[in-house]
Every structure is written in C-alpha cells, then in structure tokens.
Design a protein around this motif. Structure first.
Motif, PDB file in Angstrom:
ATOM      1  N   HIS A 180       0.852  -1.187   0.000  1.00 34.07           N
ATOM      2  CA  HIS A 180       0.000   0.000   0.000  1.00 34.07           C
ATOM      3  C   HIS A 180       0.891   1.241   0.000  1.00 34.07           C
ATOM      4  O   HIS A 180       1.757   1.396   0.861  1.00 34.07           O
ATOM      5  CB  HIS A 180      -0.917   0.001   1.212  1.00 34.07           C
ATOM      6  N   TYR A 181       0.667   2.118  -0.965  1.00 35.18           N
ATOM      7  CA  TYR A 181       1.478   3.325  -1.087  1.00 35.18           C
ATOM      8  C   TYR A 181       0.684   4.503  -0.548  1.00 35.18           C
ATOM      9  O   TYR A 181      -0.481   4.693  -0.899  1.00 35.18           O
ATOM     10  CB  TYR A 181       1.840   3.571  -2.555  1.00 35.18           C
ATOM     11  N   HIS A 182       1.333   5.291   0.304  1.00 34.03           N
ATOM     12  CA  HIS A 182       0.706   6.484   0.866  1.00 34.03           C
ATOM     13  C   HIS A 182       1.559   7.686   0.506  1.00 34.03           C
ATOM     14  O   HIS A 182       2.788   7.649   0.621  1.00 34.03           O
ATOM     15  CB  HIS A 182       0.586   6.366   2.384  1.00 34.03           C
ATOM     16  N   HIS A 183       0.913   8.762   0.093  1.00 32.54           N
ATOM     17  CA  HIS A 183       1.631   9.987  -0.240  1.00 32.54           C
ATOM     18  C   HIS A 183       2.058  10.693   1.046  1.00 32.54           C
ATOM     19  O   HIS A 183       1.282  10.800   1.985  1.00 32.54           O
ATOM     20  CB  HIS A 183       0.743  10.928  -1.050  1.00 32.54           C
ATOM     21  N   ASN A 184       3.292  11.187   1.050  1.00 31.93           N
ATOM     22  CA  ASN A 184       3.724  11.962   2.211  1.00 31.93           C
ATOM     23  C   ASN A 184       3.322  13.418   1.997  1.00 31.93           C
ATOM     24  O   ASN A 184       2.852  13.823   0.941  1.00 31.93           O
ATOM     25  CB  ASN A 184       5.218  11.798   2.469  1.00 31.93           C
ATOM     26  N   ASP A 185       3.517  14.244   3.026  1.00 32.41           N
ATOM     27  CA  ASP A 185       3.068  15.635   2.978  1.00 32.41           C
ATOM     28  C   ASP A 185       3.772  16.433   1.894  1.00 32.41           C
ATOM     29  O   ASP A 185       3.175  17.300   1.264  1.00 32.41           O
ATOM     30  CB  ASP A 185       3.290  16.298   4.334  1.00 32.41           C
ATOM     31  N   GLU A 186       5.044  16.137   1.656  1.00 31.21           N
ATOM     32  CA  GLU A 186       5.799  16.855   0.636  1.00 31.21           C
ATOM     33  C   GLU A 186       5.217  16.618  -0.761  1.00 31.21           C
ATOM     34  O   GLU A 186       5.101  17.547  -1.566  1.00 31.21           O
ATOM     35  CB  GLU A 186       7.257  16.412   0.678  1.00 31.21           C
ATOM     36  N   GLU A 187       4.829  15.389  -1.045  1.00 25.39           N
ATOM     37  CA  GLU A 187       4.225  15.075  -2.333  1.00 25.39           C
ATOM     38  C   GLU A 187       2.872  15.754  -2.502  1.00 25.39           C
ATOM     39  O   GLU A 187       2.546  16.256  -3.577  1.00 25.39           O
ATOM     40  CB  GLU A 187       4.060  13.567  -2.488  1.00 25.39           C
ATOM     41  N   ILE A 188       2.087  15.792  -1.449  1.00 21.71           N
ATOM     42  CA  ILE A 188       0.777  16.424  -1.513  1.00 21.71           C
ATOM     43  C   ILE A 188       0.918  17.919  -1.774  1.00 21.71           C
ATOM     44  O   ILE A 188       0.205  18.489  -2.605  1.00 21.71           O
ATOM     45  CB  ILE A 188      -0.011  16.147  -0.218  1.00 21.71           C
ATOM     46  N   GLU A 189       1.859  18.561  -1.086  1.00 24.48           N
ATOM     47  CA  GLU A 189       2.083  19.987  -1.292  1.00 24.48           C
ATOM     48  C   GLU A 189       2.577  20.267  -2.708  1.00 24.48           C
ATOM     49  O   GLU A 189       2.176  21.250  -3.332  1.00 24.48           O
ATOM     50  CB  GLU A 189       3.093  20.528  -0.274  1.00 24.48           C
ATOM     51  N   SER A 190       3.434  19.412  -3.228  1.00 17.68           N
ATOM     52  CA  SER A 190       3.940  19.580  -4.590  1.00 17.68           C
ATOM     53  C   SER A 190       2.821  19.458  -5.609  1.00 17.68           C
ATOM     54  O   SER A 190       2.766  20.217  -6.579  1.00 17.68           O
ATOM     55  CB  SER A 190       5.027  18.544  -4.871  1.00 17.68           C
ATOM     56  N   GLU A 191       1.912  18.510  -5.413  1.00 20.56           N
ATOM     57  CA  GLU A 191       0.784  18.348  -6.318  1.00 20.56           C
ATOM     58  C   GLU A 191      -0.138  19.563  -6.288  1.00 20.56           C
ATOM     59  O   GLU A 191      -0.632  20.004  -7.317  1.00 20.56           O
ATOM     60  CB  GLU A 191      -0.007  17.090  -5.970  1.00 20.56           C
ATOM     61  N   LYS A 192      -0.360  20.100  -5.098  1.00 21.09           N
ATOM     62  CA  LYS A 192      -1.211  21.280  -4.983  1.00 21.09           C
ATOM     63  C   LYS A 192      -0.576  22.483  -5.674  1.00 21.09           C
ATOM     64  O   LYS A 192      -1.267  23.290  -6.297  1.00 21.09           O
ATOM     65  CB  LYS A 192      -1.486  21.602  -3.521  1.00 21.09           C
ATOM     66  N   LYS A 193       0.749  22.595  -5.548  1.00 24.57           N
ATOM     67  CA  LYS A 193       1.455  23.730  -6.143  1.00 24.57           C
ATOM     68  C   LYS A 193       1.443  23.655  -7.667  1.00 24.57           C
ATOM     69  O   LYS A 193       1.292  24.669  -8.341  1.00 24.57           O
ATOM     70  CB  LYS A 193       2.898  23.758  -5.644  1.00 24.57           C
ATOM     71  N   ASN A 194       1.578  22.465  -8.222  1.00 23.81           N
ATOM     72  CA  ASN A 194       1.664  22.288  -9.665  1.00 23.81           C
ATOM     73  C   ASN A 194       0.326  22.012 -10.329  1.00 23.81           C
ATOM     74  O   ASN A 194       0.283  21.739 -11.519  1.00 23.81           O
ATOM     75  CB  ASN A 194       2.622  21.149  -9.996  1.00 23.81           C
TER      76      ASN A 194
END
Length: 68
Positions: free
Chosen positions: A29-43
């Motif tokens: 099971h893959y879970h996104h970390n906070d850094e990935e979530i913030e990067s997705e929101k920014k882009n």
C-alpha cells in the motif's frame, strides 16, 4: 507436439507470474507523504485551462539534471 507442450508451459508460467504480480500489488500500500501532496497542490492546473507547450515544459517531472 513439442511446440504445443512448450506453448502450454509458457502460458502456465505467464499466468503464475501474473498472479504473483497481482498479489504483490495488492499487498503493498502506497501512501503519499506531505511533501508530495504539497507539490501536487502547487503544480495543479485547472481542468478548464488548456496547457500550452511552455506550461507543459514548466510542469514536467523529468527535467534532467535539474531534478538532481
């Protein structure tokens, strides 16, 4: 007759490999970390806006040495 046996063995091995890959995919099971979530929101690009080539180049994830 030997070719038919070889084909049957090949299909059996392929099905076993496919089954193992499916079991492995379901068990990890893959879970996104906070850094990935913030990067997705920014882009994020709005869905109603069509991207031109400069936007695509700006948002592309493979930028060569810049990613390092």
């Amino acid at each position: 007759m030997n070719a038919l046996i070889g084909l049957a063995v090949f299909v059996a091995v392929a099905l076993v490999g496919w089954g193992l890959a499916e079991l492995k995919a379901k068990s990890i099971h893959y879970h996104h970390n906070d850094e990935e979530i913030e990067s997705e929101k920014k882009n994020a690009v709005p869905a109603d806006r069509e991207m031109n080539i400069s936007d695509v180049i700006e948002n592309i994830s493979a930028k060569g040495f810049k990613t390092l």
